[in-house]
Design a protein around this motif. Structure first.
Motif, PDB file in Angstrom:
ATOM      1  N   GLY A  27     -12.630  -5.708 121.180  1.00 17.64           N
ATOM      2  CA  GLY A  27     -13.062  -4.321 121.145  1.00 17.64           C
ATOM      3  C   GLY A  27     -12.035  -3.421 120.476  1.00 17.64           C
ATOM      4  N   SER A  28     -12.150  -2.135 120.736  1.00 14.07           N
ATOM      5  CA  SER A  28     -11.218  -1.159 120.182  1.00 14.07           C
ATOM      6  C   SER A  28     -11.051  -0.011 121.162  1.00 14.07           C
ATOM      7  CB  SER A  28     -11.713  -0.633 118.828  1.00 14.07           C
ATOM      8  OG  SER A  28     -12.969   0.006 118.972  1.00 14.07           O
ATOM      9  N   ILE A  29      -9.942   0.697 121.041  1.00  8.85           N
ATOM     10  CA  ILE A  29      -9.648   1.842 121.897  1.00  8.85           C
ATOM     11  C   ILE A  29      -9.444   3.060 121.010  1.00  8.85           C
ATOM     12  CG2 ILE A  29      -8.087   2.799 123.644  1.00  8.85           C
ATOM     13  CD1 ILE A  29      -7.270  -0.039 124.351  1.00  8.85           C
ATOM     14  N   ARG A  30     -10.129   4.142 121.343  1.00 13.66           N
ATOM     15  CA  ARG A  30      -9.989   5.396 120.606  1.00 13.66           C
ATOM     16  C   ARG A  30      -9.355   6.440 121.507  1.00 13.66           C
ATOM     17  NH1 ARG A  30     -12.738   5.458 115.915  1.00 13.66           N
ATOM     18  NH2 ARG A  30     -12.554   7.719 115.820  1.00 13.66           N
ATOM     19  N   GLU A  31      -8.748   7.437 120.882  1.00  8.01           N
ATOM     20  CA  GLU A  31      -8.193   8.547 121.653  1.00  8.01           C
ATOM     21  C   GLU A  31      -9.294   9.195 122.494  1.00  8.01           C
ATOM     22  OE1 GLU A  31      -6.293  11.400 119.194  1.00  8.01           O
ATOM     23  OE2 GLU A  31      -4.404  10.290 119.054  1.00  8.01           O
ATOM     24  N   GLY A  32      -9.006   9.430 123.758  1.00 13.36           N
ATOM     25  CA  GLY A  32      -9.978  10.050 124.655  1.00 13.36           C
ATOM     26  C   GLY A  32     -10.838   9.065 125.412  1.00 13.36           C
TER      27      GLY A  32
END
Length: 430
Positions: free
Chosen positions: A346-351
């Motif tokens: 997966g991926s992690i975004r700001e917020g």
């Protein structure tokens, strides 16, 4: 543990998927070695030749980029592992420079836990030293494929062949030369590329940035012949596909490189390079070796996670899956907690809101929902803010106030905790 049979980065199936292609172009590697083998000096040259930095610092005068702590600069040693990112030959290198002193071996342990490959640095005079054995064993516990760099070939008493033999005898590593030295000690002037049949020299005028390749002279060809023959023989022993090519006739450069990559990923061979990092010689061929032979996140077996009911599941490196990341180091700077994390899926975004899974001091499971405030790509003590971090990458997350070393960050739809990292108590606390 052999690597999973994933598709190579240059195949049509991966070329049609930009997300998978981006993962294939990542190399997560550590620099591991005994004290004073030249790890930080080598890291400095790797950053300089990849144009990440524009001026090389030196360990002995306290100006090395990766030794940024005042205590490190004062003593000329690495105490804490430092992360940085650079680019070479179309791939992204996430480099962790680890300490050589046994007192700080936990820094090596938790770094190797999240790395896919490693560069073992050896002194051409000292050879395989005690801490060399320690860090090599640690990397073997995690099944990390490795390449070797025999450093300090310019020093009196340097012996390339003796170091390779010591690696085979003491580390049980099937080390095979990919570049061989052109002279040793004061006579060291360049390296012999055993794959291309060229002599590689490095210009003193621009700190080794200009690399010159020329076909072997008859004398150099005679010098290189035993090394090249050994390389081909050991490749034939380690790789059945290459054995068939070798028996049919002279294999080409592409065949040798492909077989070396397969054998390195299977941990059947350890490609060995040589040079002198302090004299700016031999580093660019090593960078090519990192790109060509060390694994991408798709070339290593995926980790397993454990669900609350005890069921285990494989965390496949899928960029579209719910996020799964491991916090491998926690650092507090200026009152803010930085959670160094490796993203496995997966991926992690700001917020984004992630669930931090861990265990308390009594071993009871704990869970806390946290919002990721900021994401940074680290360059020693400097930071580059990112909007997101994806599968296979390493970054520092801000906002995970409950995170501890070894915790797992999960996204919605995933409820599996990655294997934690054993935290050793410090010898002394100040």
């Amino acid at each position: 543990m052999p690597p999973a049979d994933h598709t190579r980065p240059d195949t049509p199936t991966t070329a049609s998927n930009p997300a998978i292609r981006a993962i294939c172009a990542i190399r997560n590697l550590g620099i591991i070695a005994h004290i004073d083998a030249g790890k930080t000096t080598l890291s400095e040259r790797m950053l300089f030749y990849s144009r990440k930095i524009h001026r090389m610092g030196e360990v002995h005068d306290g100006s090395a980029t990766m030794d940024y702590m005042p205590e490190e600069q004062e003593r000329g040693i690495t105490i804490a592992s430092a992360c940085t990112t650079c680019h070479w030959g179309g791939v992204t290198l996430n480099i962790i420079d680890t300490p050589g002193h046994v007192d700080f071996t936990i820094e090596v342990e938790r770094s190797l836990r999240v790395l896919d490959g490693a560069v073992g640095v050896f002194c051409a005079v000292g050879g395989v030293e005690p801490q060399s054995e320690t860090v090599w064993r640690q990397s073997e516990q995690f099944g990390v494929p490795k390449i070797a760099f025999i450093n300090k070939m310019d020093r009196p008493g340097a012996d390339f062949a003796a170091v390779l033999e010591a690696m085979r005898a003491r580390l049980k590593a099937n080390a095979v030369a990919v570049t061989a030295p052109l002279g040793q000690g004061d006579a060291f002037t360049g390296v012999l590329d055993l794959i291309t049949g060229e002599t590689v020299t490095f210009s003193d005028a621009d700190q080794g940035s200009t690399v010159t390749r020329a076909p072997w002279s008859p004398e150099e060809a005679t010098m290189a012949a035993p090394w090249r023959e050994t390389l081909l023989e050991r490749l034939a022993e380690a790789d059945d596909a290459f054995l068939a090519l070798w028996l049919e006739g002279a294999p080409g450069e592409a065949d040798i490189r492909a077989a070396l990559r397969r054998a390195t990923l299977a941990r059947a061979l350890v490609p060995a390079f040589c040079g002198s990092a302090l004299r700016n010689m031999g580093v660019q061929p090593l960078l090519d070796g990192v790109r060509d032979y060390l694994p991408s996140p798709l070339d290593v077996p995926p980790p397993t996670g454990t669900a609350p009911d005890g069921e285990t599941t494989r965390i496949e490196p899928d960029p579209d899956a719910p996020v799964a990341a491991l916090v491998f180091k926690v650092l507090v700077e200026n009152g803010r907690k930085l959670a160094f994390s490796r993203v496995y899926a997966g991926s992690i975004r700001e917020g984004d809101v992630v669930r931090v899974l861990g265990a308390d001091s009594e071993g009871k499971a704990r869970e806390q929902a946290e919002r990721v405030g900021r994401i940074f790509r680290l360059h020693a003590d400097r930071r580059e803010q990112l909007e997101s971090v994806g599968t296979g990458d390493i970054a520092a997350l801000v906002g995970l106030r409950s995170a501890h070393t070894g915790d797992t960050c999960c996204g919605r739809g995933r409820d599996a905790r990655l294997e934690s990292i054993a935290v050793q108590p410090p010898v002394i606390t100040l």
